[in-house]
Structure formats: C-alpha cells, structure tokens
Design an enzyme around this catalytic site. Structure first.
Site: not given
Length: 259
Positions: A73, A183
């Site tokens: 992440c 992302c």
C-alpha cells in the site's frame, strides 16, 4: 524459517496486484494476504490513523509467523513504514510511486502521477519527488473515488470510466508521456487507462520492482523457500470476499476475517 509465509497487507484488495507479481517470481513461497477493506481507502485518513492501522495489520501477520512483511500500500508505506521498521524485528518491503524512472525517461519533461491524497501529501513522497523530479513538470492527481469503486467491484463500470476521464484530462492537457500509478489498486484499471490515454503515454507501476526487492531481501536473510511443495496461499479480508475472489479470477478461496 524459510517455509514460513510472506505476509502482505493493503488497505484493501488492490495489493493483490503486488501479490500476483510476487507469486509469479517466487512461486514456491507460502503467502498470507490481509485486506483491510473495512477501512479503505487509507489515503483519506490522517497519518496517526494510518500508522495505527498498519501496526494492527503487522501484528496480525506476525502472529501468523510471517518471515517478511510486504506493505503493499503506497499510503501505508509513505506514512508508516519507518515506524514499523523501528518497532518490529522483521524485514519490511515497502512500495512508493515510481516517480524516479518516469522523471529519468520523460521526453516531454511532463509526467503524471495518480495516487491517493495520503500518498501525495506524505513526507516520503515529497522527498522522493524533490530528489528526482525537481527539473520536470509533475502533474499530481488525487484519484478521488477510484479505490471505493474498486472495493465495490465496479472496476469497469461506466462510473469508473467517467471518473478516470475526469482525473486524466489535466495530465493529457499537460502533454505527459509517463503516468505513474501511485496506488496498488490502480493496475486493475490498465485496460481503461490504455483506452483513455494517448498512445504515446507509458504507464509505470511498482509491482515487478517490489517482487524483485522481496526476492533480494529473502536471499540476503537466507529466507528463500527452497522446497518445491505446492505453496499455501491464504487470503483474508474484512470486506466482501467476492470482490477479491473476482480479482484473483476465482482461483483462490478468500476468507472473511473480522479484524
């Protein structure tokens, strides 16, 4: 310890794009994937909350006897990985937007980055961007709403198409020739991105680089699994298991875990 699993966590299902790269490069490794979908997206939360959630995920994976943890992440990496490394005696692999290769290769001196607010506003991203992209134009775009749609299973919906069109237009207007995906959810948008972007725009994500770094760290610590038994790949989510199963082409069972 070599047969112990690699732990991977993300704010949701997006990090499965990283898991796929790791599994392709290291097919004999056992893995545990943890999706904190109930708290997605991390990018809208403050730094303290992101650190708190990252600690929670890390401690769960440590209890499962993971030998290494991949923070799959961008937002968790850029906001929390220094805290994790300072407090836990286990190797961590982080992920941050690949602004460096885009900055080094651009011909138009204009690159775009699509990421969450939490990643773009982080100190680590600011430092990396300043180091490698100070002499070029960087079009930063917060991917507002994208993670929520992917977590809802609407990867290729008309709503997603309209949202992406809106987010990409300022970059197209600025004549970018590289788009950095900041992302881990975003690689699942590749078919739409290729359709909506001009042909000359190249797309960069960090998945393959993270997999290579994971292998290198395992080798350096003597933790590579040399067994050729069928690996055990376990997936947990506190969201909708069907969404993750769909992204994994229904080849793996996804378990609901209330954590």
């Amino acid at each position: 310890m070599s047969k112990q699993p690699i732990g991977i966590f993300d704010s949701g299902v997006g990090g499965t794009s990283i898991w796929k790269e790791i599994h392709a490069l290291l097919p004999h490794e056992n893995t545990i994937y943890l999706a904190d979908s109930a708290n997605a997206p991390y990018g809208l939360k403050g730094k303290d909350k992101i650190v708190q959630l990252s600690i929670k995920n890390t401690e769960y994976l440590i209890r499962q006897e993971c030998k290494l943890i991949v923070v799959a992440c961008n937002t968790a990496t850029t906001n929390a990985i220094s805290v994790l490394r300072a407090n836990y005696d286990i190797p961590f692999i982080g992920i941050e937007p690949a602004i460096k290769p885009a900055a080094l290769q651009t011909k138009t001196n204009s690159v775009g980055i699509l990421a969450t607010k939490g990643t773009l506003s982080s100190e680590l991203f600011s430092k990396t961007s300043g180091l490698f992209a100070s002499n070029i134009k960087v079009i930063e775009q917060v991917g507002e709403g994208i993670v929520e749609l992917i977590e809802a299973g609407q990867v290729y919906s008309e709503t997603m198409r309209q949202l992406l069109t809106k987010h990409l237009q300022p970059m197209i207007d600025a004549n970018i020739d590289y788009l950095v995906l900041g992302c881990t959810h975003y690689p699942y948008l590749m078919p739409l991105l290729l359709e909506l972007l001009p042909n000359q725009v190249k797309i960069i994500d960090s998945g393959a680089a993270v997999a290579k770094q994971t292998k290198a760290v395992l080798e350096n610590h003597g933790l590579l699994n040399m067994q050729t038994d069928k690996p055990q790949n376990t997936f947990f989510t506190n969201g909708n298991p069907k969404v993750m199963a769909n992204l994994l082409d229904d080849k793996f069972e996804v378990n609901f875990l209330n954590f």
